[in-house]
Scaffold this motif. Structure first.
Motif, PDB file in Angstrom:
ATOM      1  N   VAL A   1      35.139  48.025  43.749  1.00  0.00           N
ATOM      2  CA  VAL A   1      33.883  47.943  43.004  1.00  0.00           C
ATOM      3  C   VAL A   1      34.087  46.945  41.859  1.00  0.00           C
ATOM      4  O   VAL A   1      35.215  46.615  41.471  1.00  0.00           O
ATOM      5  CB  VAL A   1      33.484  49.326  42.449  1.00  0.00           C
ATOM      6  N   PRO A   2      32.997  46.481  41.302  1.00  0.00           N
ATOM      7  CA  PRO A   2      33.119  45.541  40.162  1.00  0.00           C
ATOM      8  C   PRO A   2      33.815  46.213  38.978  1.00  0.00           C
ATOM      9  O   PRO A   2      33.829  47.444  38.845  1.00  0.00           O
ATOM     10  CB  PRO A   2      31.669  45.177  39.851  1.00  0.00           C
ATOM     11  N   ALA A   3      34.364  45.369  38.062  1.00  0.00           N
ATOM     12  CA  ALA A   3      35.090  45.888  36.902  1.00  0.00           C
ATOM     13  C   ALA A   3      34.186  46.589  35.910  1.00  0.00           C
ATOM     14  O   ALA A   3      34.645  47.411  35.099  1.00  0.00           O
ATOM     15  CB  ALA A   3      35.834  44.737  36.205  1.00  0.00           C
ATOM     16  N   SER A   4      32.874  46.311  35.969  1.00  0.00           N
ATOM     17  CA  SER A   4      31.934  46.940  35.042  1.00  0.00           C
ATOM     18  C   SER A   4      31.498  48.326  35.467  1.00  0.00           C
ATOM     19  O   SER A   4      30.679  48.967  34.808  1.00  0.00           O
ATOM     20  CB  SER A   4      30.698  46.034  34.884  1.00  0.00           C
ATOM     21  N   THR A   5      32.017  48.844  36.558  1.00  0.00           N
ATOM     22  CA  THR A   5      31.580  50.137  37.098  1.00  0.00           C
ATOM     23  C   THR A   5      32.135  51.268  36.245  1.00  0.00           C
ATOM     24  O   THR A   5      33.280  51.213  35.771  1.00  0.00           O
ATOM     25  CB  THR A   5      32.063  50.304  38.540  1.00  0.00           C
TER      26      THR A   5
ATOM     27  N   ILE B   1      37.965  46.515  40.847  1.00  0.00           N
ATOM     28  CA  ILE B   1      38.726  47.762  40.719  1.00  0.00           C
ATOM     29  C   ILE B   1      38.839  48.366  42.127  1.00  0.00           C
ATOM     30  O   ILE B   1      37.831  48.667  42.772  1.00  0.00           O
ATOM     31  CB  ILE B   1      38.042  48.753  39.761  1.00  0.00           C
ATOM     32  N   THR B   2      40.080  48.524  42.591  1.00  0.00           N
ATOM     33  CA  THR B   2      40.310  49.097  43.935  1.00  0.00           C
ATOM     34  C   THR B   2      40.511  50.593  43.807  1.00  0.00           C
ATOM     35  O   THR B   2      41.411  51.054  43.102  1.00  0.00           O
ATOM     36  CB  THR B   2      41.524  48.447  44.587  1.00  0.00           C
ATOM     37  N   ILE B   3      39.633  51.334  44.443  1.00  0.00           N
ATOM     38  CA  ILE B   3      39.667  52.809  44.444  1.00  0.00           C
ATOM     39  C   ILE B   3      40.330  53.282  45.735  1.00  0.00           C
ATOM     40  O   ILE B   3      39.962  52.841  46.825  1.00  0.00           O
ATOM     41  CB  ILE B   3      38.259  53.407  44.293  1.00  0.00           C
ATOM     42  N   ASN B   4      41.273  54.217  45.636  1.00  0.00           N
ATOM     43  CA  ASN B   4      41.945  54.812  46.805  1.00  0.00           C
ATOM     44  C   ASN B   4      41.840  56.325  46.681  1.00  0.00           C
ATOM     45  O   ASN B   4      42.254  56.896  45.660  1.00  0.00           O
ATOM     46  CB  ASN B   4      43.414  54.389  46.855  1.00  0.00           C
ATOM     47  N   SER B   5      41.264  57.005  47.686  1.00  0.00           N
ATOM     48  CA  SER B   5      41.031  58.452  47.623  1.00  0.00           C
ATOM     49  C   SER B   5      41.583  59.120  48.880  1.00  0.00           C
ATOM     50  O   SER B   5      41.656  58.510  49.956  1.00  0.00           O
ATOM     51  CB  SER B   5      39.527  58.753  47.487  1.00  0.00           C
ATOM     52  N   PHE B   6      41.955  60.407  48.713  1.00  0.00           N
ATOM     53  CA  PHE B   6      42.538  61.182  49.812  1.00  0.00           C
ATOM     54  C   PHE B   6      41.890  62.558  49.859  1.00  0.00           C
ATOM     55  O   PHE B   6      41.551  63.135  48.824  1.00  0.00           O
ATOM     56  CB  PHE B   6      44.048  61.334  49.628  1.00  0.00           C
TER      57      PHE B   6
END
Length: 809
Positions: A718-722, A759-764
């Motif tokens: 997502v963008p850095a402003s999120t 921004i790279t989001i990683n979820s489990f």
């Protein structure tokens, strides 16, 4: 009272079936009967020697081939008695030798106790006596075998001489002039015989009264008419009722019932009547052979008539077993009556001719008349079959024309392939018999005609038995019958296996019918006892080597042991799977491994048990295994490798039933581990069959071996402003809202990296089974897109940088 006792005693001799019933009744009425002591070996050997001497004495004066056949049968029976005696004495001799071996030899330097010496002398005398008896039994068996072979040679030579004997032709006027000249003398020979019979009957009635005779006559009439007709009607009513078995057994079973009723009741009616006459002494000695001929003729005529009635059935076409139309069935039925009457009349006339000792000219004329009558009857049957064949050919041509017009289904045609063979064989026999009769070879013509009719009767009887045993076997071992349902419920067999057992039973019974038919066809050409003895000699087995003999009886025993053992093994496996193992804490894979290994062990033990029952000892088994090892090394290596790999899979359990595995680019659930291969069901519901060695020697990924849970990973940028905090909470809420996502381990959301304005989001998240990962991850993707759309958060992608050159530079 003496007449009645003699009457019942005569029934025992002349009527074996009635005698059997009477004996059973007496055994039930009298619980203990006095029995004679068994004869000693010496007495048995003396009886065998006396029998052989009597056969040798009668052989010299024997003139008829029937007498020689009886003597040959007697010699063969003496041989069998001698061999049976030898087999009985051999174990006793072996036991005495073993006892003498345990006692050992008498000591030379010391004196042994008197009791021991006396015991050794007694055992030695007994052994010497047994050795002498066994040697004499072997000698008697060889002597009887040689005597039987010599009698058979003499019988064949005499039959050949009779068949080749040339006499005056029945169409020759000279023959009939000679018959006319000898007729007064022959009548003079018949008249005293008739007077003897009349005098014996008058004397018997005067002595014993009319009671026994009227009793026998009444019993014969009841058996001949009311009882026979009632039993026939009873069989037809039962076959047409709902209690009768379904299918073809109704027809063939009714035919067998009609054959038995139509043969036994008329035959035994005459047996009872003759027994009543013989009981009061109304049959003089010279008429005994005539009485026996009447009984044999009645049985033969009744059999021919009953067989034709149950096969042709002219008034009930739907019950007819042969492929004939109504016209042919009606005519052949009349000819069958003629054949039965001719068989009865010819047999009785031949018996009278022998009893009265008529002249040779009259005997030749009688044989010629019988031969010509047989020829006329056979020719009439052949004409009927020829007309039937023409009608069937016309119907076939009409059917072909109708099929060309589109009406073939309305004209079914019934054709018989056996008609051609019957016509060809009959025409050849008739031509040969006519030529032989015209040339004066009356005996040959009579023999050919009798064998043609007799062979036809044997073939038709075998056809009926063929149909009956096949229908009975398939009905007995059928899922719809009571016996079949009982077998299915008690053994757990499948319907297909039960039907296969019915087919195998039918094949064995039909093979037995073929053997019986061949014996019946070969009986007129030789000693049937010798033929049976040669076939029975196969029971001694096939010698493979000096230590290994395959015997049919032991093979059958081994097969039965194998079947019983396999059934017990299946019952054990079913008990483990359905009863015992579910009560344990083992999982499904462990239960399957225990059940499968128990089945393998049971099969191995049952196989060894069956081989032992066949007569293979451990030494022979070792030789067999060593011989098979060569074949295993060359041709069965892959199969043995897969078998051993299957055992490793069941014991070590790197994979088990229910596991989700990935092998190369294929993945799926393990459904079954067999002896050679493993069945894996992939996602499209097809089955992947993998050799067991592939699962042992190659790398395989077991998705459910250590942990049955599945992990879901969702990664996006997502963008850095999120506002990542609110986004994180929204993702956790979405994970928690899904019903398949586990609370423990809890879902987690991480920032994987921040770079390039992204921004790279990683979820489990975790689910209960890897099989739920794909569907749950798809649902969570839908939820993620809705969350991002509701918050106006775009998904970022890597920036593409394009470098171009100014064309003016």
């Amino acid at each position: 009272m003496a007449g009645l006792s003699s009457f019942f005693r005569t029934i025992l001799v002349r009527g074996p079936w009635l005698g059997l019933l009477l004996c059973c009744t007496l055994l039930l009425a009298v619980p203990a009967l006095a029995q004679d002591d068994d004869p000693t070996p010496k007495q048995q050997l003396a009886q065998i020697d006396s029998t052989l001497k009597d056969v040798e004495r009668k052989r010299v004066d024997a003139e008829a081939t029937e007498t020689l056949g009886t003597l040959s049968e007697t010699a063969s029976q003496a041989k069998r008695d001698a061999e049976a005696l030898e087999k009985t004495l051999q174990p006793q001799l072996d036991q005495l030798n073993e006892q003498l071996t345990q006692l050992g030899d008498a000591p030379k330097d010391t004196t042994e106790p008197p009791e021991l010496a006396a015991q050794r002398r007694t055992l030695t005398r007994q052994r010497d006596a047994l050795v002498a008896s066994i040697a004499q039994a072997r000698s008697s068996a060889v002597r009887a075998q040689q005597l039987s072979a010599d009698i058979d040679k003499q019988r064949n030579a005499q039959r050949t001489e009779e068949l080749g004997r040339k006499v005056a032709s029945p169409l020759s006027p000279t023959l009939w002039r000679q018959v006319a000249d000898q007729l007064p003398n022959d009548i003079a020979r018949v008249t005293p015989l008739a007077q003897q019979g009349r005098a014996a009957l008058t004397t018997a009635i005067a002595t014993h009264g009319w009671g026994t005779l009227l009793l026998g006559l009444a019993a014969a009439l009841v058996m001949m008419f009311p009882l026979r007709l009632w039993l026939r009607a009873l069989g037809r009513r039962f076959a047409a009722s709902e209690r009768a078995p379904d299918g073809r057994l109704r027809r063939s079973g009714l035919a067998m019932w009609l054959l038995l009723v139509g043969t036994l009741l008329p035959g035994y009616a005459v047996v009872v009547l003759v027994a009543a006459l013989d009981a009061i002494g109304a049959i003089p000695p010279r008429l005994q052979s005539v009485a026996e001929g009447v009984q044999a003729a009645t049985f033969a005529a009744a059999f021919i008539s009953a067989l034709s009635a149950c096969l042709l059935v002219p008034k009930r076409p739907s019950w007819r077993l042969l492929n004939l139309d109504d016209t042919a069935a009606l005519k052949l039925r009349k000819y069958a009556w003629g054949a039965a009457a001719l068989a009865w009349l010819s047999t009785v006339l031949v018996a009278l001719d022998r009893a009265t000792r008529t002249s040779d000219v009259t005997t030749v004329a009688l044989d010629g008349v019988i031969a010509l009558t047989y020829l006329g009857l056979i020719m009439a049957m052949l004409v009927t079959l020829a007309r039937l064949h023409r009608r069937q050919t016309a119907e076939a041509e009409a059917k072909l024309e109708a099929q060309a017009d589109g009406l073939g289904a309305q004209l079914p045609v019934r054709r018989s392939s056996w008609l051609v063979l019957a016509r060809v064989a009959g025409n050849i026999a008739v031509v040969a018999a006519i030529i032989a009769t015209l040339l004066g070879y009356v005996n040959f013509a009579k023999f050919v005609n009798q064998q043609l009719i007799g062979g036809s009767i044997v073939v038709l009887a075998a056809t009926l038995l063929f149909k009956f045993v096949d229908d009975f076997s398939t009905w007995l071992l059928n899922a719809d019958s009571k016996v079949g349902q009982t077998i299915l419920l008690s053994t757990g067999l499948s319907v297909s296996k039960l039907e296969q057992a019915g087919v195998l039973l039918s094949a064995m019974l039909r093979t037995l019918v073929v053997l019986i038919a061949l014996l019946a066809l070969a009986a007129p050409f030789g000693n049937i006892g010798t033929i049976v003895e040669r076939i029975a000699s196969l029971a001694n087995g096939i010698v493979i080597n000096k230590d290994l003999t395959l015997q049919p009886g032991r093979i059958v025993t081994g097969v039965l042991v194998l079947l019983v053992g396999m059934g017990l093994t299946q019952l054990l496996q079913r008990w483990l799977t359905d009863t015992y193992l579910p009560k344990t804490e083992l999982d499904l894979g462990a239960r399957n491994s225990i059940s499968t290994i128990a089945g393998y062990v049971g099969i191995i033990l049952v196989g060894l048990w069956a081989l032992t029952a066949m007569g293979l000892n451990l030494k022979n088994l070792a030789l067999l295994v060593s011989a098979l090892s060569v074949g295993i090394g060359f041709g069965l290596q892959a199969i043995i490798q897969n078998f051993v790999s299957g055992l490793i899979l069941l014991t070590e359990r790197p994979v088990k039933i229910g596991d989700w595995v990935k092998l190369g680019d294929q993945e799926g659930d393990i459904k079954r581990i067999n002896v050679r291969s493993t069945e894996i069901q992939v996602s499209d519901k097809s089955t992947l069959i993998v050799p067991n060695s592939e699962l042992i020697t190659k790398t395989i990924r077991n998705m459910t071996m250590g942990n049955n849970q599945g992990r879901i990973q969702i990664q996006f940028a997502v963008p850095a402003s999120t506002d990542v905090a609110s986004l994180r909470q929204a993702l956790l809420d979405a994970y928690g809202a899904h019903n398949t996502v586990l609370q423990q381990p809890a879902p987690s959301v991480y920032i994987d990296s921040i770079a390039g304005g992204q921004i790279t989001i990683n979820s489990f998240a975790y689910v209960a089974s890897p099989r739920q990962v794909y569907g749950t991850r798809s649902d969570l993707y839908f939820s993620l897109l809705q969350i991002l759309a509701g918050r106006n958060i775009p998904l970022s992608t890597p920036t593409d940088i394009h470098i171009t050159r100014d064309p003016q530079q």
